[in-house]
Write an enzyme that holds these catalytic residues in place. Structure first.
Site, short mmCIF file in Angstrom:
data_model
loop_
_atom_site.label_atom_id
_atom_site.label_comp_id
_atom_site.label_asym_id
_atom_site.label_seq_id
_atom_site.Cartn_x
_atom_site.Cartn_y
_atom_site.Cartn_z
N CYS A 139 2.87 -1.11 -7.90
CA CYS A 139 1.76 -0.72 -7.05
C CYS A 139 1.35 -1.87 -6.16
O CYS A 139 1.73 -3.01 -6.36
CB CYS A 139 0.56 -0.33 -7.90
SG CYS A 139 0.90 1.01 -9.05
N GLY A 175 4.77 1.08 -3.26
CA GLY A 175 4.53 2.38 -3.87
C GLY A 175 4.25 3.43 -2.83
O GLY A 175 3.48 3.19 -1.90
N ASN A 216 -2.27 -2.85 -10.82
CA ASN A 216 -0.85 -3.07 -10.59
C ASN A 216 -0.28 -3.70 -11.86
O ASN A 216 -0.72 -4.78 -12.24
CB ASN A 216 -0.65 -4.00 -9.39
CG ASN A 216 0.79 -4.46 -9.20
OD1 ASN A 216 1.04 -5.48 -8.60
ND2 ASN A 216 1.74 -3.70 -9.70
N GLY A 217 0.68 -3.02 -12.48
CA GLY A 217 1.27 -3.58 -13.70
C GLY A 217 1.47 -2.51 -14.75
O GLY A 217 1.59 -1.32 -14.44
N TYR A 243 13.50 -8.81 -5.08
CA TYR A 243 13.58 -7.47 -4.52
C TYR A 243 12.26 -6.85 -4.05
O TYR A 243 12.19 -6.30 -2.96
CB TYR A 243 14.23 -6.55 -5.57
CG TYR A 243 14.28 -5.11 -5.16
CD1 TYR A 243 15.14 -4.69 -4.16
CD2 TYR A 243 13.45 -4.17 -5.76
CE1 TYR A 243 15.18 -3.36 -3.77
CE2 TYR A 243 13.49 -2.85 -5.38
CZ TYR A 243 14.35 -2.44 -4.39
OH TYR A 243 14.39 -1.15 -4.01
#
Ligand code: SF4
Length: 482
Positions: A9, A35, A111-112, A254
């Site tokens: 995210c 996302g 986020n996570g 990435y």
């Protein structure tokens, strides 16, 4: 780029700015690569928080003419773009989560991945808590509302000490934003300042570039940063002192945008170093180097620089197709991949080609491209990958497939080469990868290559650990992301 891994995210927050919501919109746009399943913005006028979330990309959710940004226009805002890692792709899981408890409203963006989410939820449900989503993030709101937590001197710090796993969190209270990062600093979270002095926080610095804000520093692992009318203040919540960080190496390889600076280093420069290292470790007798666009681009430039082989674009990416690995469902992803990458026959015909990609997950996508390159006349194809073979799942917020589905699981290099139908194969070694990083090697997570999980995990946990809750709600799931 391999199209079968997904990321997590993106977060954005800004305090006390006349254009806070508009800037949040632009910030989320620049974080869209993190996302594409849902997007949302929560904003506060100092007394009341408003929130709007929807399925799809930022541009779709806050489409022109909807008037949504005007309705949300308040001086403080947080925003979120989501790919599901725990909790499936459903409208009820889109964020920020807005809720109300005895101390007022709070909106949460995450986020996570919380490793102990299922355990905490079972515990709370046993005492009568009701949940309206299957996401791990909602649990945090229940922890915040618990009376014994509210009574602590630092309720938020107390709550964060209950969480295990990887998390960057933004909390919007009516009068402030609190930004927190887990003690290992797995995911990035950065602080910036706009030209008119407003403080901003975002997953990556590319969001600051979008609104002409200046990067100040990262939120430290185990730190809570408060943005309020007094400016910026900080405190640490980790009991028993700090731990050695465990930054996600894959962010550099990435996930993150090339223009971003995370973990103290520019992403593009890091990837170029990886490409140079790859060329040193696995040189090839070839005529040219081509990247798998876009994420193989920087590493291919590095490979070309080191090997002195010319760089060219043998594969062209259509920018009118979304970031395909984020699309749910393998069939849809495969179809999108065909639309997205086209071979340039004039570049590869009769040539010995080095193809550089950032990573390989299942390998089916890149095998298709190798076949297409051969059909276009490539004489030899030498596959080079700028990270080591992926052999283990990620429990910290990246949705790799199961271990069994990973190409490098139970395959040696020769078998991988045969599967891909390449003439040769070479991966950057783990030592080589870590030698490119600016921080000490022990400051990075390498679990998906090494199997060494710094934050202890239950190996049985998977993305759908929360799915036995099976919440069914009416949802406006779009047919396309556009
Ligand atoms: S396991 Fe891999 S993808 Fe997951 S946090 Fe660690 S380095 Fe990143």
């Amino acid at each position: 780029m391999s199209f079968d891994k997904k990321e997590e995210c993106g977060l954005f927050g800004i305090f006390g700015d006349d254009e806070a919501v508009q800037k949040t919109y632009f910030g989320l746009h620049s974080l869209q690569h993190r996302g594409q399943e849902s997007a949302g913005i929560a904003s506060s006028n100092g007394d009341v928080i408003q929130c709007y979330t929807g399925m799809g990309m930022v541009r779709r959710v806050f489409r022109r003419g909807s008037g949504l940004l005007s309705k949300l226009a308040n001086p403080t805002a947080i925003g979120h773009v989501r790919y599901s890692t725990t909790g499936s792709s459903r409208a009820c899981n889109s964020q920020p989560f807005l809720t109300e408890y005895s101390r007022g409203q709070v909106a949460v963006a995450h986020n996570g991945n919380l490793i102990n989410a299922s355990l905490l939820r079972d515990e709370y449900e046993a005492y009568g808590s009701i949940f309206k989503s299957t996401s791990d993030t909602e649990i945090i709101t229940h922890l915040i509302a618990k009376p014994t937590h509210i009574s602590k001197p630092d309720p938020l710090g107390h709550v964060l000490n209950h969480l295990q796993g990887a998390y960057c969190l933004l909390f919007l209270f009516a009068d402030r934003i609190e930004a927190a990062r887990d003690p290992y600093g797995v995911r990035p979270l950065c602080i910036g300042q706009t030209q008119n002095g407003s403080y901003v926080v975002a997953s990556e610095t590319c969001a600051f570039d979008a609104i002409k804000a200046e990067f100040i520093r990262e939120v430290e692992p185990g730190e809570i940063v408060t943005l309020d009318k007094n400016g910026l203040s900080s405190r640490f919540f980790v009991k028993g002192g700090t731990v050695t960080p465990s930054h996600c190496t894959f962010e550099h390889i990435y996930f993150a945008k090339q223009s971003s600076t995370i973990f103290g280093e520019n992403v593009h420069e890091f990837r170029k170093k990886l490409g140079r290292q790859l060329a040193k470790e696995h040189p090839a007798e070839a005529d040219l180097v081509i990247p798998v666009p876009d994420s193989g681009m920087s590493a291919a430039i590095g490979f070309s620089e080191q090997s002195k082989l010319p760089f060219d674009m043998g594969l062209i990416r259509s920018h009118y197709v979304g970031r395909t690995f984020i699309s749910p469902g393998q069939d849809l992803r495969q179809f999108e991949v065909k639309l997205k990458l086209t071979v340039v026959k004039e570049v590869v015909d009769g040539k010995r080609v080095v193809v550089v990609d950032d990573s390989i997950v299942r390998g089916t996508t890149i095998r298709g491209k190798i076949r297409a390159l051969r059909e276009a006349g490539a004489k030899e194809i030498h596959m080079r990958v700028s990270c080591p073979p992926l052999r283990h799942p990620c429990f910290y917020g990246v949705d790799f497939p199961t271990k069994e589905e990973l190409l490098a699981n139970n395959r040696n290099l020769e078998q991988i080469k045969e599967f891909l139908e390449a003439d040769s194969i070479g991966y950057t070694s783990l030592e080589g990868l870590l030698s490119c990083a600016s921080l000490p090697a022990e400051h990075y997570c390498t679990a998906c290559w090494s199997g060494k999980y710094r934050i202890p995990v239950d190996i049985a946990l998977n993305k759908f650990a929360m799915e036995h809750y099976q919440l069914q709600m009416f949802e406006d799931w779009p047919e396309t992301n556009e």
